[in-house]
Design a protein around this motif. Structure first.
Motif, PDB file in Angstrom:
ATOM      1  N   PRO A  56      16.206 -28.986 -25.532  1.00 22.08           N
ATOM      2  CA  PRO A  56      17.260 -28.066 -26.001  1.00 22.08           C
ATOM      3  C   PRO A  56      16.803 -26.616 -25.934  1.00 22.08           C
ATOM      4  CG  PRO A  56      16.163 -29.090 -27.871  1.00 22.08           C
ATOM      5  CD  PRO A  56      15.614 -29.764 -26.639  1.00 22.08           C
ATOM      6  N   THR A  58      16.461 -23.908 -27.840  1.00 28.94           N
ATOM      7  CA  THR A  58      16.451 -23.523 -29.244  1.00 28.94           C
ATOM      8  C   THR A  58      15.042 -23.151 -29.671  1.00 28.94           C
ATOM      9  OG1 THR A  58      16.897 -24.288 -31.501  1.00 28.94           O
ATOM     10  CG2 THR A  58      16.087 -25.914 -29.945  1.00 28.94           C
ATOM     11  N   ASP A  60      14.447 -23.626 -33.026  1.00 29.51           N
ATOM     12  CA  ASP A  60      14.366 -24.398 -34.269  1.00 29.51           C
ATOM     13  C   ASP A  60      13.195 -25.381 -34.155  1.00 29.51           C
ATOM     14  OD1 ASP A  60      14.775 -26.687 -36.071  1.00 29.51           O
ATOM     15  OD2 ASP A  60      16.678 -25.711 -36.555  1.00 29.51           O
ATOM     16  N   ASP A  62      12.188 -27.903 -35.931  1.00 33.89           N
ATOM     17  CA  ASP A  62      12.508 -29.315 -36.152  1.00 33.89           C
ATOM     18  C   ASP A  62      13.166 -29.928 -34.916  1.00 33.89           C
ATOM     19  OD1 ASP A  62      11.490 -29.334 -38.734  1.00 33.89           O
ATOM     20  OD2 ASP A  62      13.389 -28.663 -39.602  1.00 33.89           O
ATOM     21  N   LYS A  63      14.107 -29.200 -34.325  1.00 32.34           N
ATOM     22  CA  LYS A  63      14.760 -29.696 -33.112  1.00 32.34           C
ATOM     23  C   LYS A  63      13.772 -29.806 -31.962  1.00 32.34           C
ATOM     24  CE  LYS A  63      19.417 -27.994 -34.190  1.00 32.34           C
ATOM     25  NZ  LYS A  63      20.524 -27.081 -33.750  1.00 32.34           N
ATOM     26  N   LEU A  64      12.863 -28.846 -31.863  1.00 36.68           N
ATOM     27  CA  LEU A  64      11.864 -28.889 -30.795  1.00 36.68           C
ATOM     28  C   LEU A  64      10.916 -30.071 -30.977  1.00 36.68           C
ATOM     29  CD1 LEU A  64      11.028 -25.094 -30.446  1.00 36.68           C
ATOM     30  CD2 LEU A  64      12.249 -26.534 -28.801  1.00 36.68           C
ATOM     31  N   ARG A  66      11.577 -32.892 -32.485  1.00 35.69           N
ATOM     32  CA  ARG A  66      12.303 -34.126 -32.161  1.00 35.69           C
ATOM     33  C   ARG A  66      12.433 -34.294 -30.652  1.00 35.69           C
ATOM     34  NH1 ARG A  66      15.510 -32.661 -36.702  1.00 35.69           N
ATOM     35  NH2 ARG A  66      17.094 -31.690 -35.358  1.00 35.69           N
ATOM     36  N   ALA A  67      12.697 -33.175 -29.963  1.00 38.98           N
ATOM     37  CA  ALA A  67      12.847 -33.248 -28.504  1.00 38.98           C
ATOM     38  C   ALA A  67      11.549 -33.672 -27.843  1.00 38.98           C
ATOM     39  CB  ALA A  67      13.310 -31.900 -27.965  1.00 38.98           C
TER      40      ALA A  67
END
Length: 234
Positions: A56, A58, A60, A62-64, A66-67
């Motif tokens: 993604p 981003t 962020d 947390d998003k990174l 998870r990715a």
């Protein structure tokens, strides 16, 4: 089996190392973190062997995380039965996205073997593109200069991620440096540019570098005398 981190070099498909090309020929799947590295990889690998990973756009954390965990899971699952590669521009161990995959694999899939195949870094290729010699004994610093940053101190610096060339140039010249810029060097995607005028590359581009050299630097190697206009025999 093994996950190979393969450095593709600065962007020219012909600057992939022989060993890197051999690994790409041998693995069943080649993963890429972005469009540019994928474009280079396709010069050596058919599209049918290139795997998809979703990253993604981003900042962020947390998003990174998870990715990267999802990416590591996908790569590890494939690597349980076959050798695979993850390609990246430059060198996998020099300011590279491969470090994220390696750390995530180590944390969640420690049984997976990882091997790095070095590549030509954009920073060293940049010196060649500008015809700059970093001679023996030279102090050279590699720095990041995003958003107008202009680190100073060393006599010679190669700066990468120069996203505000005008501000970086103003700060460095005020500090007594001569500055040259290069953009998308050795890349087939986008316009290649070498200039001392930052206004020519005022538009932001992640793939912009700068070489800064403090004014008045003298070469100290013995053969530097051959560059003078003196008629005296040496």
């Amino acid at each position: 089996m093994t996950v190979y981190g393969v450095g593709l070099g600065p962007g020219d498909p012909k600057l992939v190392t022989v060993k890197g090309r051999d690994i790409l020929d041998s693995v069943t799947t080649v993963y890429s973190p972005g469009r540019l590295s994928r474009t280079v990889a396709r010069q050596h690998v058919p599209s049918s062997r290139i795997g998809d990973l979703d990253f993604p756009m981003t900042r962020d954390p947390d998003k990174l995380r998870r990715a990267w965990k999802d990416a590591a899971n996908a790569v590890a699952e494939k690597a349980m039965s076959d050798d695979v590669a993850f390609v990246t521009l430059g060198d996998p161990n020099v300011y590279s996205t491969f470090g994220h995959l390696r750390r995530t694999l180590s944390a969640f899939h420690p049984a997976i073997s990882v091997e790095v195949i070095p590549g030509v870094s954009a920073m060293t290729a940049f010196a060649t593109a500008l015809d700059i010699e970093i001679e023996s004994g030279t102090g050279l610093s590699l720095r990041e200069a995003a958003n107008g940053s202009a680190p100073t101190g060393p006599d010679r610096m190669i700066l990468f991620k120069v996203t505000d060339a005008v501000e970086t140039h103003e700060k460095l010249t005020a500090a007594g440096y001569n500055v040259q810029f290069g953009r998308r060097l050795f890349m087939e995607q986008g316009e290649t540019m070498i200039t001392t005028d930052p206004t020519e590359i005022a538009e932001r581009d992640y793939y912009t570098l700068a070489y800064a050299e403090r004014e008045g630097i003298e070469q100290t190697v013995p053969t530097a005398a051959f560059n003078t206009s003196s008629e005296e025999s040496v």
